[in-house]
Design an enzyme around this catalytic site. Sequence first.
Site, PDB file in Angstrom:
ATOM      1  N   GLU A  45      -3.670  -0.012   8.121  1.00 43.83           N
ATOM      2  CA  GLU A  45      -2.474   0.339   8.895  1.00 43.83           C
ATOM      3  C   GLU A  45      -2.635  -0.181  10.306  1.00 43.83           C
ATOM      4  O   GLU A  45      -3.709  -0.073  10.889  1.00 43.83           O
ATOM      5  CB  GLU A  45      -2.258   1.866   9.025  1.00 43.83           C
ATOM      6  N   ASN A  52      -7.557   1.968   9.829  1.00 38.39           N
ATOM      7  CA  ASN A  52      -6.250   2.125  10.467  1.00 38.39           C
ATOM      8  C   ASN A  52      -6.464   2.107  11.967  1.00 38.39           C
ATOM      9  O   ASN A  52      -7.318   2.839  12.486  1.00 38.39           O
ATOM     10  CB  ASN A  52      -5.592   3.453  10.078  1.00 38.39           C
ATOM     11  N   HIS A  82      -2.683  10.905   0.756  1.00 42.66           N
ATOM     12  CA  HIS A  82      -2.124  10.729   2.091  1.00 42.66           C
ATOM     13  C   HIS A  82      -1.496  12.065   2.502  1.00 42.66           C
ATOM     14  O   HIS A  82      -0.294  12.165   2.703  1.00 42.66           O
ATOM     15  CB  HIS A  82      -1.125   9.570   2.115  1.00 42.66           C
ATOM     16  N   ARG A 140       0.850  -1.192   0.000  1.00 45.10           N
ATOM     17  CA  ARG A 140       0.000   0.000   0.000  1.00 45.10           C
ATOM     18  C   ARG A 140       0.889   1.246   0.000  1.00 45.10           C
ATOM     19  O   ARG A 140       1.653   1.453   0.933  1.00 45.10           O
ATOM     20  CB  ARG A 140      -0.915  -0.023   1.222  1.00 45.10           C
ATOM     21  N   TYR A 178      -4.538   2.066  15.830  1.00 45.41           N
ATOM     22  CA  TYR A 178      -3.333   2.208  16.659  1.00 45.41           C
ATOM     23  C   TYR A 178      -3.595   2.067  18.143  1.00 45.41           C
ATOM     24  O   TYR A 178      -2.786   1.487  18.856  1.00 45.41           O
ATOM     25  CB  TYR A 178      -2.659   3.564  16.386  1.00 45.41           C
ATOM     26  N   GLU A 221      -7.196   8.511   6.290  1.00 39.02           N
ATOM     27  CA  GLU A 221      -7.454   9.170   7.577  1.00 39.02           C
ATOM     28  C   GLU A 221      -7.926  10.611   7.455  1.00 39.02           C
ATOM     29  O   GLU A 221      -7.230  11.551   7.865  1.00 39.02           O
ATOM     30  CB  GLU A 221      -6.192   9.121   8.457  1.00 39.02           C
TER      31      GLU A 221
HETATM   32  C1  PNW Z   1      -1.238   7.624  10.731  1.00 38.31           C
HETATM   33  N1  PNW Z   1      -3.257  10.851  15.932  1.00 38.31           N
HETATM   34  O1  PNW Z   1      -1.107   8.874  11.290  1.00 38.31           O
HETATM   35  C2  PNW Z   1      -0.849   7.838   9.288  1.00 38.31           C
HETATM   36  O2  PNW Z   1      -1.722   7.272   8.348  1.00 38.31           O
HETATM   37  C3  PNW Z   1       0.570   7.519   8.992  1.00 38.31           C
HETATM   38  O3  PNW Z   1       1.003   8.324   7.933  1.00 38.31           O
HETATM   39  C4  PNW Z   1       1.401   7.692  10.247  1.00 38.31           C
HETATM   40  O4  PNW Z   1       2.780   7.584  10.006  1.00 38.31           O
HETATM   41  C5  PNW Z   1       0.942   6.644  11.239  1.00 38.31           C
HETATM   42  O5  PNW Z   1      -0.460   6.726  11.448  1.00 38.31           O
HETATM   43  C6  PNW Z   1       1.641   6.731  12.580  1.00 38.31           C
HETATM   44  O6  PNW Z   1       1.396   7.959  13.195  1.00 38.31           O
HETATM   45  C7  PNW Z   1      -1.666   9.284  12.472  1.00 38.31           C
HETATM   46  O7  PNW Z   1      -2.703  11.822  16.447  1.00 38.31           O
HETATM   47  C8  PNW Z   1      -1.130  10.424  13.034  1.00 38.31           C
HETATM   48  O8  PNW Z   1      -4.255  10.333  16.448  1.00 38.31           O
HETATM   49  C9  PNW Z   1      -1.657  10.938  14.183  1.00 38.31           C
HETATM   50  C10 PNW Z   1      -2.729  10.315  14.766  1.00 38.31           C
HETATM   51  C11 PNW Z   1      -3.280   9.171  14.215  1.00 38.31           C
HETATM   52  C12 PNW Z   1      -2.729   8.656  13.062  1.00 38.31           C
END
Ligand code: PNW
Length: 468
Positions: free
Chosen positions: A373, A300, A127, A83, A302, A172
Site C-alpha cells: 500500500e 505499507n 484486513h 490486492r 504512508y 498492518e
Molecule cells: C492503512 N495510522 O490504514 C490501511 O491498511 C488501509 O485500510 C487504510 O485505508 C489506509 O492505510 C489509509 O489510512 C492505516 O494511524 C490507518 O498510522 C491508520 C494509520 C496507518 C494506516
Amino acid sequence: VGVLDERAPLTFPPGFLWGAATAAYQIEGAAAVGGRTPSIWDTFSHTEGRTVGGHTGDVACDHYHRVGDDVRLMADLGLKSYRFSVSWPRVQPGGSGRPNTEGLDFYRRLVDDLLAHGIEPWLTLYHWDLPQPLEDAGGWPARDTAARFADYAQLVVDALGDRVHYWTTLNEPWCSAFLGYGSGVHAPGRSDGADAVRAGHHLMLGHGLAVQALRAARPNAEIGVTVNLYPVTPASDSPADADAARRIDGLANRFFLDPILRGEYPADLVADLSTVTDFDHVQDGDLATIATPLDLVGVNYYSRHVVAAPLPDADPEPYWRSPSCWPGSGDVRFVTRGVPVTDMNWEIDAPGLVETLRRVHEEYTDLPLYVTENGSAFVDEVVDGQVDDVDRLAYFDAHLRASHEAIQAGVPLRGYFAWSLMDNFEWAWGYTKRFGMIYVDYDSQIRIPKSSARWYAEVIRRNGLAAQ
Ligand code: PNW
C-alpha cells in the site's frame, strides 16, 4: 530551443507487479447479505460517536453487487495485480465452524474474473474485520483467537488455493493491536496498553499458524504478511530525542519485524514496556511459530514519524499519535515539520520510502519485498464529470521514483500496489477521506477514474515513468 529533460525516464524491472489495493469492509457493503454476520467494524461503526458522521460500511462502494464492473475498471487500468481482502464473517459466519458457501462463491467469482482479465489476485486474509463473537470471547488479546484465525486460513485456502498464488495473512498488525486495543480509535475500540501488546502477539501467532496451514495446503504459493512501517527520526541530535525515536521505532516497527523475521522481541522494547506488561502471554515455541519462513514481505508506507523527548507543554496530538497507542511511551512528542501534508495531515515524505525499504532489506531479510500500500487522501472536486487530482498524482509519482531508487540501491522490490483502487470507507473517518484513483459518488455509486488513474495506467503500460 527545447528544454532539456532533467530526469531520464525510469524503467522498472521486467515483470514488476503493478497493482492496486482495497479491503473488504472498506468497499464491499452488503453487510447482511449472503449469510455474512457482523464483524467488530460493524459493531464499532454502528456505535454512536465512533466514526465521523456515524458512517458505516453497510453499503460502502457496493462492490459486492458491482464486482463485475469493478474488475472491468481494473482491466481498463491495465492492472497486473489486484490486492483485496476476504471478509472473515462472510466466509465463516461467527468466526468458527462451517464455511459459508455463498460467501466463498463471491470470492471465487472475483478471482475467476480477475484471472480471466489477466490480473493476478493477491489475497489478504485479515484486513481488520474480526467476527464479533470472537471479540466477545476476548478478541485478539485472547490467545484462542490465533487458533481461530489459523482455522479460518485453512478454510479459505481449501476453497481458493487452487486459483490464488499470492497470500498475505495480516494487514498492518500495528493498527489492529495499537489502534484497536490501545487508543481505541479503531474497532473494537478498547483502550488498554497491556491488551494492545497481547493483541500484537496473538496477531503474530495467528499469522505464523496461518502460514503453516497455507504452506501445507499449497507448497508453491507465495506467502507473506503486510506490515505498516515508518522511518522514525529524532527531532534533534540530542540524546533524549534519539531515545524517543528508539522507543517509537520499537513499538511501530521492530515490535513486528523482529519476531516475524528474527524470531525474537527486541530487548529494549521489552524493557520499555516493563511498566505495561511482563510478557507472560508469550509461551515457549511462540516465537518460532511467529518466525515461520515466508516468501515475501509486504510493506505499507504512508509517512514518517518525527519525534522528540517528553516536555510538559506538548501540543495536542492528531488522533493516530494519541498517547494511548504508544504504551509505555505515551509522553513522546510527535513533531510536525511544516512540510506539505495530505488530507489526513500525514506529512509527505517520499525519501522515507527508500529508507524503509532499504532498512527491511539491509537489516532484516533478503526476501522479495512488495509495497502493498502507498497512497494519499486529498479533497477531490468533480468538474464537468472529471476529477483532476494533481496532488495525488504527484504523490504517486514521487513514491514511485523512491521505489525505483530503492531498487537501484539493491532492494529486491517486486511490485507496488496503489492505495486505493477506489475511494472507500476510511475507517474512523468514514467517507470523508478519499484515497482512490477512482472517484466514487456514494449517492449514485458512479465511478469516475481520476487523472491519477489515467496516469497510472500509462505508468503500467510503459513499465515505468516518463521523462520529466
Ligand atoms: C492503512 N495510522 O490504514 C490501511 O491498511 C488501509 O485500510 C487504510 O485505508 C489506509 O492505510 C489509509 O489510512 C492505516 O494511524 C490507518 O498510522 C491508520 C494509520 C496507518 C494506516
